[in-house]
Design a protein around this motif. Structure first.
Motif, PDB file in Angstrom:
ATOM      1  N   LYS A 252       7.056 -28.780   0.482  1.00 13.74           N
ATOM      2  CA  LYS A 252       7.933 -29.597   1.336  1.00 13.74           C
ATOM      3  C   LYS A 252       8.793 -28.687   2.212  1.00 13.74           C
ATOM      4  O   LYS A 252       9.614 -27.930   1.711  1.00 13.74           O
ATOM      5  CB  LYS A 252       8.818 -30.497   0.458  1.00 13.74           C
ATOM      6  N   ASP A 275      16.409 -27.984   1.507  1.00 15.84           N
ATOM      7  CA  ASP A 275      15.362 -28.974   1.258  1.00 15.84           C
ATOM      8  C   ASP A 275      13.970 -28.481   1.691  1.00 15.84           C
ATOM      9  O   ASP A 275      12.995 -29.226   1.626  1.00 15.84           O
ATOM     10  CB  ASP A 275      15.717 -30.301   1.963  1.00 15.84           C
ATOM     11  N   GLU A 336      12.171 -39.159   2.204  1.00 12.97           N
ATOM     12  CA  GLU A 336      11.302 -38.678   3.279  1.00 12.97           C
ATOM     13  C   GLU A 336      10.325 -37.604   2.823  1.00 12.97           C
ATOM     14  O   GLU A 336       9.268 -37.431   3.406  1.00 12.97           O
ATOM     15  CB  GLU A 336      12.155 -38.143   4.435  1.00 12.97           C
TER      16      GLU A 336
HETATM   17 ZN    ZN Z   1      14.728 -34.410   1.167  1.00 14.44          ZN
END
Ligand code: ZN
Ligand code: BES
Ligand code: MG
Length: 485
Positions: A252, A275, A336
């Motif tokens: 990610k 993130d 998301e």
């Molecule tokens: Zn996130």
């Protein structure tokens, strides 16, 4: 680069080395390591005196400085002899680097405490990890002091070099994680991938917004609608393993997560620069592959964007179509990560015939509630793969714990108007709901495991290996160990 790029080896002994400090050891049963014993003999029982007076106990993490024949000698507690393992040696070596930096000593030497390859590797890993500092934004000279050199005295060469390379992979991941969102953008991740590809003779493909949107990556395209910062879909291929099936790593790469329209609270929102630590893990592994050059086939896939609130931002209620054709009802724009990973996992399933797929993501706040900053939650579809992850985890000391992907949880992400929805049954089992969602995008038959590193990628208790407030580079060592890189 504020960490050691490599670790030296030497056959010199304590009074021959030019290093400013020599680290030797004592176990909790009061026995001295060979080099410590020599020093003790040469210095009229200096260490034995300290032990007898109770000032040195040999406890793990203990450290005392002595001065002998114009040299600094650091006596390290090595803990219980029967429990002395890679984790101990790594922590202890990390302490040598960190305490040197604290005392403004820029070259250290440490006794090789074991002739085993794994232990020599761990000593080098510890020296490099302990030397890590994130100084890129410090402009005052007085705040910048780096460790310049570390030498293992009397050690096996290859394993030390290997440990240093692995440590460098971890530090690479940490650096990417620590850079703020305005620097570590999707373009910056793509540029880092390019640097690694050039160094390691790898293939690199980067799709931009227009390209991946036309290709049907509706998850990534949907999330990226709210930002003007160019999003990227990055593919790195390291193909030195002949015709073996590739191992595929998906990370990610959410370079800043505001939550989007389902906006987060202000408290700790700055931490959402981390993130993208799943993608940093993947790039850290590839950095190490470029250095180690093992005979393996490994593919890295990184969907990368910001999650912001621009005028075109996607909204709760929107329906997106992922790369494998499945439709997704968006109930919360802050969930998301799973949307961009849906495209990454679909792409991996469609274009490769993987031995296995592993994905890495700072996916759910619920994970931090479940396992704190202590362990990574893993989920998957293949017991053998989960077992292998568990074995690697025991070697590297990076803890994992499996959560169940039972049918009951998988039902919770079914949508009434689309194929799936991006939330389960909040506030229940949020991390598992995310895992169950991802499972929908991995072709059946491909062994797959998901790592939710929300708690382990940053924020844990600082230690000799992990500095305060820094990304940890969690997982780089585990994955390399698992792949036998
Ligand atoms: Zn996130
Ligand atoms: N990046 C976050 C997860 C996260 C939060 C990691 C805090 C580490 C610390 C993720 O994108 C997210 O926001 N997840 C939501 C999901 C929810 C809306 C179903 C969450 O965990 O709150
Ligand atoms: Mg989010």
């Amino acid at each position: 680069m504020a960490h050691l790029p490599n670790v030296e080896i030497s056959n010199e002994t304590w009074n021959e080395t030019k290093a400013s400090v020599v680290a030797v050891g004592v176990f909790q049963d009061k026995s001295l390591t060979p080099m410590a014993s020599h020093i003790n003999d040469a210095a009229d029982g200096l260490f034995s005196n300290a032990i007898e007076m109770g000032d040195v106990k040999g406890k793990e993490g203990e450290s005392k400085l002595f001065y002998i024949e114009g040299k600094r000698v650091q006596l390290l507690g090595l803990g219980k002899k029967e429990e002395f393992n890679q984790e101990t040696i790594r922590m202890v070596a990390g302490h040598v680097s960190r305490s040197a930096i604290k005392n403004k000593i820029d070259d250290v030497a440490i006794e090789c405490f074991s002739s085993e390859d794994d232990m020599c590797q761990a000593i080098a890993e510890g020296l490099v990890l302990g030397s890590y500092q994130f100084l890129d934004y410090k402009t005052k000279e007085k705040n910048i002091f780096e460790l310049r050199s570390a030498t293992v005295l009397g050690c096996e060469k290859e394993a030390v070099a290997r440990g240093a390379m692995i440590g460098n992979g971890v530090c690479f991941a940490r650096d990417l994680g620590n850079h703020p969102g305005n620097v570590a953008t999707p373009s910056k991740l793509a540029a880092s991938a390019k640097e690694i590809a050039d160094q390691g003779g790898m293939n690199l493909t980067v799709f931009d917004r227009k390209e991946f949107t036309e290709m049907g990556m509706g998850g990534l395209a949907g999330v990226a609608q709210g930002t003007d910062e160019p999003p990227k879909f990055i593919i790195l291929e390291y193909m030195k393993g002949g015709d073996e099936k590739p191992k595929v790593l998906v990370g990610k790469g959410l370079t800043f997560d505001s939550g989007g329209i389902s906006i987060k609270g202000a408290s700790k929102m700055d931490e959402m620069k981390f993130d993208m630590c799943g993608s940093a893990l993947v790039l850290g592994v590839f950095k190490a592959l470029a250095l180690l050059k093992p005979e393996l086939n490994v593919v890295g896939i990184i969907p990368s964007t910001e999650n912001l609130n621009g005028a075109k931002a996607y909204k709760p209620g929107d329906i997106l179509k992922a790369y494998n054709g499945k439709t997704i009802e968006v109930l919360n724009t802050d969930a998301e990560g799973r949307l961009i990973l849906a495209d990454g996992l679909s792409y991996a399933s469609k274009h490769y015939d993987p031995e296995y797929i592993l994905d890495f993501a700072t996916l759910t706040g619920a994970m931090v509630v479940t396992l704190g900053h202590i362990a990574t939650g893993i989920m998957g579809t293949n017991d053998n793969l989960i077992d292998n992850i568990g074995k690697a985890s025991k070697t590297t000391g990076e803890k994992v714990w499996e959560l169940p992907l039972w049918e009951e949880f998988c039902k919770q992400i079914q949508s009434s108007i689309a194929d799936v929805k991006n939330m389960g049954s909040p506030p229940q089992a949020g991390s598992i709901a995310a895992g169950a969602f991802l499972k929908e995008f991995v072709d059946e038959g491909i062994p797959w495991a998901h790592f939710d590193i929300a708690g382990t990628a940053w924020g844990g208790k600082p230690s000799s290996l992990d500095p305060k407030g820094s990304a940890t580079g969690w997982g780089v060592r585990l994955v390399l160990d698992m792949m036998d890189a």
